[in-house]
Design a protein around this motif. Structure first.
Motif, mmCIF file in Angstrom:
data_model
loop_
_atom_site.group_PDB
_atom_site.id
_atom_site.type_symbol
_atom_site.label_atom_id
_atom_site.label_comp_id
_atom_site.label_asym_id
_atom_site.label_seq_id
_atom_site.Cartn_x
_atom_site.Cartn_y
_atom_site.Cartn_z
ATOM 1 N N GLY A 61 0.712 -1.440 0.123
ATOM 2 C CA GLY A 61 -0.027 0.054 -0.083
ATOM 3 C C GLY A 61 0.720 1.250 0.001
ATOM 4 O O GLY A 61 0.328 2.312 -0.130
ATOM 5 N N GLU A 62 2.026 1.201 0.046
ATOM 6 C CA GLU A 62 2.941 2.515 0.299
ATOM 7 C C GLU A 62 3.236 2.774 -1.470
ATOM 8 O O GLU A 62 3.067 2.111 -2.417
ATOM 9 C CB GLU A 62 4.595 2.226 0.610
ATOM 10 N N ALA A 63 3.282 4.143 -1.507
ATOM 11 C CA ALA A 63 3.653 4.865 -2.810
ATOM 12 C C ALA A 63 5.207 5.439 -2.475
ATOM 13 O O ALA A 63 5.183 6.724 -1.733
ATOM 14 C CB ALA A 63 2.628 5.697 -3.331
ATOM 15 N N VAL A 64 6.024 4.767 -2.892
ATOM 16 C CA VAL A 64 7.453 5.288 -2.588
ATOM 17 C C VAL A 64 7.912 6.075 -3.916
ATOM 18 O O VAL A 64 8.144 5.427 -4.919
ATOM 19 C CB VAL A 64 8.295 4.094 -2.198
ATOM 20 N N ALA A 65 8.410 7.145 -3.758
ATOM 21 C CA ALA A 65 8.964 8.024 -4.962
ATOM 22 C C ALA A 65 10.607 7.953 -4.506
ATOM 23 O O ALA A 65 10.933 8.226 -3.583
ATOM 24 C CB ALA A 65 8.439 9.569 -4.809
ATOM 25 N N ILE A 66 11.281 8.086 -5.720
ATOM 26 C CA ILE A 66 12.753 8.049 -5.957
ATOM 27 C C ILE A 66 12.901 9.295 -6.525
ATOM 28 O O ILE A 66 12.719 9.417 -7.677
ATOM 29 C CB ILE A 66 13.375 6.849 -6.500
ATOM 30 N N ILE A 67 13.848 10.266 -6.075
ATOM 31 C CA ILE A 67 14.296 11.386 -6.971
ATOM 32 C C ILE A 67 15.818 11.372 -6.593
ATOM 33 O O ILE A 67 16.429 10.795 -6.033
ATOM 34 C CB ILE A 67 13.756 12.759 -6.122
ATOM 35 N N GLY A 68 16.230 12.250 -7.404
ATOM 36 C CA GLY A 68 17.823 12.238 -7.769
ATOM 37 C C GLY A 68 18.234 12.893 -8.996
ATOM 38 O O GLY A 68 17.396 12.796 -9.863
ATOM 39 N N SER A 69 19.333 13.348 -9.248
ATOM 40 C CA SER A 69 19.992 13.678 -10.421
ATOM 41 C C SER A 69 19.990 12.678 -11.505
ATOM 42 O O SER A 69 19.940 11.536 -10.970
ATOM 43 C CB SER A 69 21.410 14.439 -10.371
ATOM 44 N N SER A 70 20.242 12.840 -12.918
ATOM 45 C CA SER A 70 20.419 12.083 -13.854
ATOM 46 C C SER A 70 21.691 11.142 -13.324
ATOM 47 O O SER A 70 22.548 11.976 -13.133
ATOM 48 C CB SER A 70 20.533 12.618 -15.235
ATOM 49 N N GLY A 71 21.590 9.916 -13.583
ATOM 50 C CA GLY A 71 22.841 9.370 -13.368
ATOM 51 C C GLY A 71 22.983 8.632 -11.808
ATOM 52 O O GLY A 71 24.067 8.051 -11.622
ATOM 53 N N SER A 72 22.124 9.083 -10.990
ATOM 54 C CA SER A 72 22.245 8.784 -9.696
ATOM 55 C C SER A 72 21.873 7.335 -9.130
ATOM 56 O O SER A 72 22.038 6.791 -8.082
ATOM 57 C CB SER A 72 21.188 9.567 -8.790
ATOM 58 N N GLY A 73 21.279 6.684 -10.063
ATOM 59 C CA GLY A 73 20.950 5.095 -9.944
ATOM 60 C C GLY A 73 19.456 4.760 -9.991
ATOM 61 O O GLY A 73 19.142 3.605 -9.399
ATOM 62 N N LYS A 74 18.658 5.593 -10.065
ATOM 63 C CA LYS A 74 17.253 5.500 -9.684
ATOM 64 C C LYS A 74 16.742 4.611 -10.672
ATOM 65 O O LYS A 74 16.084 3.422 -10.267
ATOM 66 C CB LYS A 74 16.519 6.926 -9.937
ATOM 67 N N SER A 75 16.895 4.520 -11.966
ATOM 68 C CA SER A 75 16.327 3.907 -12.932
ATOM 69 C C SER A 75 16.871 2.438 -13.024
ATOM 70 O O SER A 75 16.383 1.311 -13.015
ATOM 71 C CB SER A 75 16.294 4.290 -14.476
ATOM 72 N N THR A 76 18.197 2.545 -12.530
ATOM 73 C CA THR A 76 18.969 1.253 -12.664
ATOM 74 C C THR A 76 18.494 0.298 -11.361
ATOM 75 O O THR A 76 18.170 -0.986 -11.516
ATOM 76 C CB THR A 76 20.472 1.364 -12.520
ATOM 77 N N LEU A 77 17.837 0.787 -10.494
ATOM 78 C CA LEU A 77 17.323 0.132 -9.172
ATOM 79 C C LEU A 77 15.999 -0.211 -9.680
ATOM 80 O O LEU A 77 15.823 -1.708 -9.267
ATOM 81 C CB LEU A 77 17.122 1.104 -8.081
ATOM 82 N N LEU A 78 15.235 0.286 -10.230
ATOM 83 C CA LEU A 78 14.099 -0.484 -10.900
ATOM 84 C C LEU A 78 14.256 -1.616 -11.734
ATOM 85 O O LEU A 78 13.513 -2.709 -11.717
ATOM 86 C CB LEU A 78 13.266 0.874 -11.671
ATOM 87 N N ARG A 79 15.402 -1.469 -12.675
ATOM 88 C CA ARG A 79 15.569 -2.266 -13.759
ATOM 89 C C ARG A 79 15.940 -3.476 -12.877
ATOM 90 O O ARG A 79 15.928 -4.695 -13.464
ATOM 91 C CB ARG A 79 16.484 -1.913 -14.750
ATOM 92 N N CYS A 80 16.798 -3.502 -11.877
ATOM 93 C CA CYS A 80 17.162 -4.758 -11.069
ATOM 94 C C CYS A 80 16.179 -5.539 -10.640
ATOM 95 O O CYS A 80 15.833 -6.592 -10.352
ATOM 96 C CB CYS A 80 18.350 -4.213 -10.085
#
Length: 251
Positions: free
Chosen positions: A29-48
């Motif tokens: 039930g949580e909605a967790v947002a991830i923010i940060g600069s480009s190249g900070s690892g955000k999308s890589t984490l989702l892809r893992c």
């Protein structure tokens, strides 16, 4: 028990470390947002999490199933068939929609439940029409993606992901390819999912959306989670100098 458990995950591309000992728990039930600069690892984490990238080290558990664990320094995955089964517990919405251009909106939503889950066609069609209602596009069921605006395409992509009844929805910059008007359409749709207590992990560059919609916000920098808090505390009282600098840079 957390729907998603990420423990000490690292991801290297050659000599570059994209994720550096990342740990995160997402509750139902949580909605967790991830923010940060480009190249900070955000999308890589989702892809893992969705097995689009394989980790170099660490452990990921999705709804009680171990996607990967590290044994004696080596990341170990189960057999490919089991990996695919576990990954059906996640629904991924990409930045650029990735709809099938030769299928109608309704067909885009129903193809995976029919072909992958082998579900009853009548039930799948009925649920797909309900999902089109959720995203406000029932009248577009027979349209093709080329006949839709960017915001409409993204809302169909959300319905398509929901059709697999995932335990957690993963959003990778869902509004970054959209203009302000269509961005608002997608944000309203995601806020409807928040109201329905759909579990979500959302990578976003839209600070207003993160502030207004998330139950928790994470700030990533150089492959690490530097800070996490409620939206109010993270945006109003950032603790780390790096987060303060990031927030000042986007105003």
């Amino acid at each position: 028990m957390a729907i998603l458990s990420i423990e000490h995950v690292s991801k290297r591309f050659g000599s570059f470390t994209a994720l550096d000992d990342v740990s995160l728990q997402v509750e139902q039930g949580e909605a967790v947002a991830i923010i940060g600069s480009s190249g900070s690892g955000k999308s890589t984490l989702l892809r893992c999490v969705n097995n689009l990238e394989r980790v170099s080290a660490g452990r990921i558990v999705i709804d009680g199933d171990v996607l990967v664990d590290t044994v004696k320094g080596t990341a170990k995955y189960p057999p490919e068939k089991e990996v695919r089964r576990i990954c059906t517990k996640t629904g991924m919405v990409f930045q650029h929609f990735n709809l099938f251009p030769h299928l109608t909106c309704l067909e885009n939503i129903t193809v995976a439940p029919l072909r992958i889950l082998k579900r009853d066609k009548a039930a799948v069609l009925a649920e797909a029409m309900e999902l089109l209602d959720v995203v406000g596009l029932r009248n577009k069921a027979d349209n093709y993606p080329a006949q839709l605006s960017g915001g409409q395409k993204q809302r169909i992509a959300i319905a398509r992901a929901l059709a697999m009844n995932p335990q957690i929805m993963l959003f990778d910059e869902p509004t970054s390819a959209l203009d302000p008007e269509t961005t608002n359409e997608v944000i309203v749709t995601i806020q409807k999912l928040v109201a329905r207590a759909v579990t979500m992990l959302i990578v976003t560059h839209d600070m207003r959306f993160a502030r207004d919609s998330a139950s928790r916000v994470l700030f990533m920098d150089e492959g690490k989670i530097l800070e996490e808090n409620t939206p109010e505390k993270l945006f109003e009282c950032p603790e780390s100098p790096r987060l303060r600098a990031f927030l000042q840079s986007i105003h």
